[in-house]
Design a protein around this motif. Structure first.
Motif, PDB file in Angstrom:
ATOM      1  N   ALA A   1      -4.574  -0.021  -3.262  1.00 46.30           N
ATOM      2  CA  ALA A   1      -4.881  -1.265  -3.960  1.00 46.30           C
ATOM      3  C   ALA A   1      -3.653  -1.856  -4.647  1.00 46.30           C
ATOM      4  O   ALA A   1      -3.432  -3.074  -4.628  1.00 46.30           O
ATOM      5  N   ALA A   2      -2.835  -0.990  -5.279  1.00 51.69           N
ATOM      6  CA  ALA A   2      -1.733  -1.483  -6.105  1.00 51.69           C
ATOM      7  C   ALA A   2      -0.440  -1.684  -5.326  1.00 51.69           C
ATOM      8  O   ALA A   2       0.409  -2.492  -5.729  1.00 51.69           O
ATOM      9  N   VAL A   3      -0.280  -0.964  -4.204  1.00 52.73           N
ATOM     10  CA  VAL A   3       0.998  -1.015  -3.480  1.00 52.73           C
ATOM     11  C   VAL A   3       0.824  -1.480  -2.033  1.00 52.73           C
ATOM     12  O   VAL A   3       1.438  -2.463  -1.605  1.00 52.73           O
ATOM     13  N   LEU A   4      -0.029  -0.770  -1.276  1.00 52.59           N
ATOM     14  CA  LEU A   4      -0.115  -1.033   0.159  1.00 52.59           C
ATOM     15  C   LEU A   4      -0.562  -2.459   0.471  1.00 52.59           C
ATOM     16  O   LEU A   4       0.118  -3.188   1.208  1.00 52.59           O
ATOM     17  N   ARG A   5      -1.684  -2.874  -0.087  1.00 50.78           N
ATOM     18  CA  ARG A   5      -2.231  -4.198   0.269  1.00 50.78           C
ATOM     19  C   ARG A   5      -1.320  -5.338  -0.183  1.00 50.78           C
ATOM     20  O   ARG A   5      -1.052  -6.252   0.603  1.00 50.78           O
ATOM     21  N   PRO A   6      -0.797  -5.331  -1.445  1.00 55.16           N
ATOM     22  CA  PRO A   6       0.104  -6.421  -1.837  1.00 55.16           C
ATOM     23  C   PRO A   6       1.375  -6.473  -0.995  1.00 55.16           C
ATOM     24  O   PRO A   6       1.813  -7.556  -0.588  1.00 55.16           O
ATOM     25  N   LEU A   7       1.981  -5.313  -0.727  1.00 58.44           N
ATOM     26  CA  LEU A   7       3.219  -5.314   0.055  1.00 58.44           C
ATOM     27  C   LEU A   7       2.967  -5.704   1.499  1.00 58.44           C
ATOM     28  O   LEU A   7       3.787  -6.391   2.121  1.00 58.44           O
ATOM     29  N   ALA A   8       1.829  -5.272   2.069  1.00 54.86           N
ATOM     30  CA  ALA A   8       1.492  -5.665   3.437  1.00 54.86           C
ATOM     31  C   ALA A   8       1.306  -7.174   3.520  1.00 54.86           C
ATOM     32  O   ALA A   8       1.797  -7.830   4.457  1.00 54.86           O
ATOM     33  N   SER A   9       0.606  -7.747   2.533  1.00 56.84           N
ATOM     34  CA  SER A   9       0.397  -9.192   2.525  1.00 56.84           C
ATOM     35  C   SER A   9       1.719  -9.939   2.428  1.00 56.84           C
ATOM     36  O   SER A   9       1.965 -10.919   3.149  1.00 56.84           O
ATOM     37  N   LEU A  10       2.617  -9.443   1.557  1.00 52.43           N
ATOM     38  CA  LEU A  10       3.930 -10.073   1.400  1.00 52.43           C
ATOM     39  C   LEU A  10       4.757  -9.925   2.670  1.00 52.43           C
ATOM     40  O   LEU A  10       5.414 -10.881   3.119  1.00 52.43           O
ATOM     41  N   PHE A  11       4.727  -8.737   3.273  1.00 48.35           N
ATOM     42  CA  PHE A  11       5.526  -8.494   4.472  1.00 48.35           C
ATOM     43  C   PHE A  11       5.125  -9.447   5.600  1.00 48.35           C
ATOM     44  O   PHE A  11       5.983 -10.082   6.238  1.00 48.35           O
ATOM     45  N   TYR A  12       3.828  -9.563   5.875  1.00 44.66           N
ATOM     46  CA  TYR A  12       3.395 -10.425   6.984  1.00 44.66           C
ATOM     47  C   TYR A  12       3.619 -11.898   6.661  1.00 44.66           C
ATOM     48  O   TYR A  12       3.866 -12.705   7.557  1.00 44.66           O
ATOM     49  N   ARG A  13       3.564 -12.243   5.383  1.00 42.74           N
ATOM     50  CA  ARG A  13       3.880 -13.622   4.996  1.00 42.74           C
ATOM     51  C   ARG A  13       5.343 -13.933   5.329  1.00 42.74           C
ATOM     52  O   ARG A  13       5.653 -15.012   5.855  1.00 42.74           O
ATOM     53  N   VAL A  14       6.238 -12.999   5.002  1.00 41.95           N
ATOM     54  CA  VAL A  14       7.655 -13.187   5.339  1.00 41.95           C
ATOM     55  C   VAL A  14       7.843 -13.223   6.853  1.00 41.95           C
ATOM     56  O   VAL A  14       8.604 -14.040   7.382  1.00 41.95           O
ATOM     57  N   GLN A  15       7.112 -12.368   7.570  1.00 41.06           N
ATOM     58  CA  GLN A  15       7.259 -12.311   9.032  1.00 41.06           C
ATOM     59  C   GLN A  15       6.854 -13.639   9.674  1.00 41.06           C
ATOM     60  O   GLN A  15       7.419 -14.042  10.693  1.00 41.06           O
ATOM     61  N   ARG A  16       5.899 -14.321   9.083  1.00 37.80           N
ATOM     62  CA  ARG A  16       5.475 -15.625   9.610  1.00 37.80           C
ATOM     63  C   ARG A  16       6.559 -16.696   9.445  1.00 37.80           C
ATOM     64  O   ARG A  16       6.483 -17.755  10.081  1.00 37.80           O
ATOM     65  N   ALA A  17       7.566 -16.425   8.613  1.00 31.67           N
ATOM     66  CA  ALA A  17       8.623 -17.417   8.386  1.00 31.67           C
ATOM     67  C   ALA A  17       9.612 -17.491   9.542  1.00 31.67           C
ATOM     68  O   ALA A  17      10.344 -18.472   9.674  1.00 31.67           O
ATOM     69  N   TYR A  18       9.640 -16.460  10.399  1.00 31.55           N
ATOM     70  CA  TYR A  18      10.514 -16.513  11.576  1.00 31.55           C
ATOM     71  C   TYR A  18       9.952 -17.520  12.582  1.00 31.55           C
ATOM     72  O   TYR A  18       8.731 -17.702  12.680  1.00 31.55           O
ATOM     73  N   ASP A  19      10.843 -18.135  13.350  1.00 31.84           N
ATOM     74  CA  ASP A  19      10.384 -19.028  14.411  1.00 31.84           C
ATOM     75  C   ASP A  19       9.609 -18.266  15.477  1.00 31.84           C
ATOM     76  O   ASP A  19       8.665 -18.795  16.076  1.00 31.84           O
ATOM     77  N   LEU A  20      10.001 -17.003  15.692  1.00 30.12           N
ATOM     78  CA  LEU A  20       9.355 -16.187  16.722  1.00 30.12           C
ATOM     79  C   LEU A  20       9.614 -14.724  16.416  1.00 30.12           C
ATOM     80  O   LEU A  20      10.682 -14.359  15.930  1.00 30.12           O
ATOM     81  N   THR A  21       8.613 -13.894  16.681  1.00 30.50           N
ATOM     82  CA  THR A  21       8.785 -12.442  16.636  1.00 30.50           C
ATOM     83  C   THR A  21       8.572 -11.902  18.041  1.00 30.50           C
ATOM     84  O   THR A  21       7.578 -12.217  18.696  1.00 30.50           O
ATOM     85  N   VAL A  22       9.523 -11.112  18.525  1.00 32.07           N
ATOM     86  CA  VAL A  22       9.435 -10.515  19.863  1.00 32.07           C
ATOM     87  C   VAL A  22       9.089  -9.044  19.711  1.00 32.07           C
ATOM     88  O   VAL A  22       9.706  -8.320  18.917  1.00 32.07           O
ATOM     89  N   VAL A  23       8.086  -8.582  20.456  1.00 34.14           N
ATOM     90  CA  VAL A  23       7.653  -7.181  20.425  1.00 34.14           C
ATOM     91  C   VAL A  23       7.627  -6.633  21.853  1.00 34.14           C
ATOM     92  O   VAL A  23       7.619  -7.394  22.819  1.00 34.14           O
ATOM     93  N   SER A  24       7.606  -5.305  21.970  1.00 38.96           N
ATOM     94  CA  SER A  24       7.576  -4.690  23.296  1.00 38.96           C
ATOM     95  C   SER A  24       6.203  -4.146  23.652  1.00 38.96           C
ATOM     96  O   SER A  24       5.993  -3.672  24.769  1.00 38.96           O
ATOM     97  N   SER A  25       5.260  -4.210  22.720  1.00 40.43           N
ATOM     98  CA  SER A  25       3.944  -3.608  22.910  1.00 40.43           C
ATOM     99  C   SER A  25       2.842  -4.654  22.762  1.00 40.43           C
ATOM    100  O   SER A  25       2.858  -5.445  21.811  1.00 40.43           O
ATOM    101  N   ARG A  26       1.876  -4.657  23.667  1.00 41.52           N
ATOM    102  CA  ARG A  26       0.735  -5.581  23.542  1.00 41.52           C
ATOM    103  C   ARG A  26      -0.166  -5.198  22.374  1.00 41.52           C
ATOM    104  O   ARG A  26      -0.834  -6.053  21.797  1.00 41.52           O
ATOM    105  N   VAL A  27      -0.175  -3.917  22.030  1.00 41.11           N
ATOM    106  CA  VAL A  27      -0.921  -3.485  20.846  1.00 41.11           C
ATOM    107  C   VAL A  27      -0.354  -4.178  19.603  1.00 41.11           C
ATOM    108  O   VAL A  27      -1.079  -4.732  18.780  1.00 41.11           O
ATOM    109  N   MET A  28       0.971  -4.165  19.482  1.00 43.23           N
ATOM    110  CA  MET A  28       1.601  -4.807  18.340  1.00 43.23           C
ATOM    111  C   MET A  28       1.467  -6.327  18.412  1.00 43.23           C
ATOM    112  O   MET A  28       1.307  -6.998  17.389  1.00 43.23           O
TER     113      MET A  28
END
Length: 418
Positions: free
Chosen positions: A175-202
């Motif tokens: 509650a205090a660490v995982l969820r806030p940091l995960a939310s922040l991390f994916y918010r930052v990741q959305r700022a890239y024009d594109l994210t390239v991955v090698s896995s369809r799962v990801m």
């Protein structure tokens, strides 16, 4: 940071070299790619092989310009040929091996390379300092091209989730660490024009977080795909079972798990274990004296590595923080049954391959249980499935072409929409 600021010649040095290469504006476009990866080193394993293949690909064409930026002992610039250059940026050593991994710190030097090379695409290979730095300069208007994150494994699942699930106060940690940091991390990741991955799962996971994403399979060195598989038996059926570990002998590769289970495997009189690699634990393995244990050290020739794969049945790949997992797809290309953790790049690849041999990361007992299950599987069936998955990945050369074509398409679309 100050080293780059104190050297006024860096930007001019880079710009002078790159200005000599014309950039076509008519017909098919030529683009400049700047690749920043703080994990690259001349003595790394899968990462080195991947980026050397990328350098080879761009050296063999004339459409695009490629610059690889990676940490080193000091700033240096080297032209491999007309289309490819590498820039070393100061970073201190972060491993016992002075030629091993470094932590890139001189971001003034990185910016001077960016300013001098004027790239159409910047690709960052880690989301922390390099990624945040490039997002910052784009936000400030200091870079206006395509900014891409090459995303090897999800740090939330690889690092934070296992930590939150350990020990006391798990609910509080989440509650205090995982969820806030995960939310922040994916918010930052959305700022890239594109994210390239090698896995369809990801790919599916990031799409669920509304991250712009494209999937490009990792690719495998051609030498592991061009030769037909060695003949595999359906099961051990009383014969010797041969287990193999390939990689750096360091903590991040899960080497403690290998140290934990090797004696337990060798207690079975039908199991042979081979370890190849170098790193912090090499003295331990070099000193391990057992008739069914073989320590080969570092094996550089891919032909020799392929033969070692072909002489074994099960690949032990316990690294919980693996970025690339290139040894995993190499082993699958040679028909080995791969046993790997549920985190990191290896976990992503094995889930993508629908593997039944995934264990809880950092759990030596579960690792051993999963290896024992792998010993009892139908090896012919598993070898065929592994080979099929590897063939779908294609060669590293094809992966390089795919990613270059992806960037050309994105950039051409941006030009057309202006």
């Amino acid at each position: 940071f100050g080293r780059g600021l104190m050297n006024p010649n860096l930007g001019r040095q880079v710009a002078t070299v790159l200005d000599e290469t014309p950039r076509t504006q008519g017909g098919r476009k030529s683009f400049s790619f700047l690749d920043i990866n703080t994990f690259f080193s001349r003595r790394a394993g899968g990462i080195r092989a991947f980026y050397e293949a990328r350098i080879k690909h761009f050296s063999g064409q004339t459409d695009h310009r490629y610059v690889l930026v990676h940490p080193g002992s000091r700033f240096s610039w080297r032209d491999s040929d007309q289309n490819v250059s590498t820039a070393e940026i100061y970073g201190p050593v972060v491993s016992r091996d002075p030629s091993g991994y470094r932590f890139m710190l001189d971001y003034a030097g990185v910016y001077r390379v960016i300013r001098g090379s004027r790239p159409d695409v910047i690709e960052v290979g880690e989301p922390w300092l390099s990624g945040l730095f490039c997002l910052l300069i784009k936000k400030l208007g200091l870079y206006q091209g395509l900014l891409v994150s090459y995303f090897h494994s999800d740090p939330i699942l690889t690092h934070l989730l296992p930590w939150a699930n350990r020990g006391a106060f798990q609910g509080l940690r989440k509650a205090a660490v995982l969820r806030p940091l995960a939310s922040l991390f994916y918010r930052v990741q959305r700022a890239y024009d594109l994210t390239v991955v090698s896995s369809r799962v990801m790919q599916r996971r990031l799409e669920d977080e509304s991250v712009p994403v494209a999937v490009v399979p990792l690719g495998i060195p051609r030498i592991y795909l061009e030769v037909p598989l060695a003949t595999r038996k359906a099961s051990a059926n009383g014969s010797e079972i041969r287990c193999l570990f390939v990689g750096r002998l360091n903590v991040e590769k899960g080497i403690q798990l290998i140290r934990d289970i090797v004696p337990r495997l060798l207690a079975l009189d039908y199991v042979r274990v081979t370890v190849i690699g170098r790193g912090g634990a090499q003295d331990f393995f070099a000193g391990l004296n057992h008739p069914r244990f073989d320590f080969r050290g570092f094996v550089e020739d891919p032909v020799d590595v392929r033969k070692i794969y072909d002489d074994h049945d099960i690949l032990l790949a316990p690294g919980p923080f693996e970025s690339f997992g290139l040894a995993v797809v190499e082993g699958m290309a040679r028909g080995l049954v791969v046993v790997g953790p549920d985190t990191g790049g290896t976990g992503e690849l094995l889930r993508d391959a629908n593997s039944r041999f995934i264990f809880r990361a950092n759990d030596s007992d579960d690792f051993l249980r999963t290896v024992m299950r792998a010993m009892e599987c139908d090896w012919i069936e598993e070898a065929a499935a592994a080979r099929e998955f590897a063939l779908k990945q294609g060669t590293i050369d094809l992966a390089m072409k795919r990613i270059a074509d992806l960037y050309v398409t994105r950039l051409s679309g941006n030009i057309a929409s202006r």
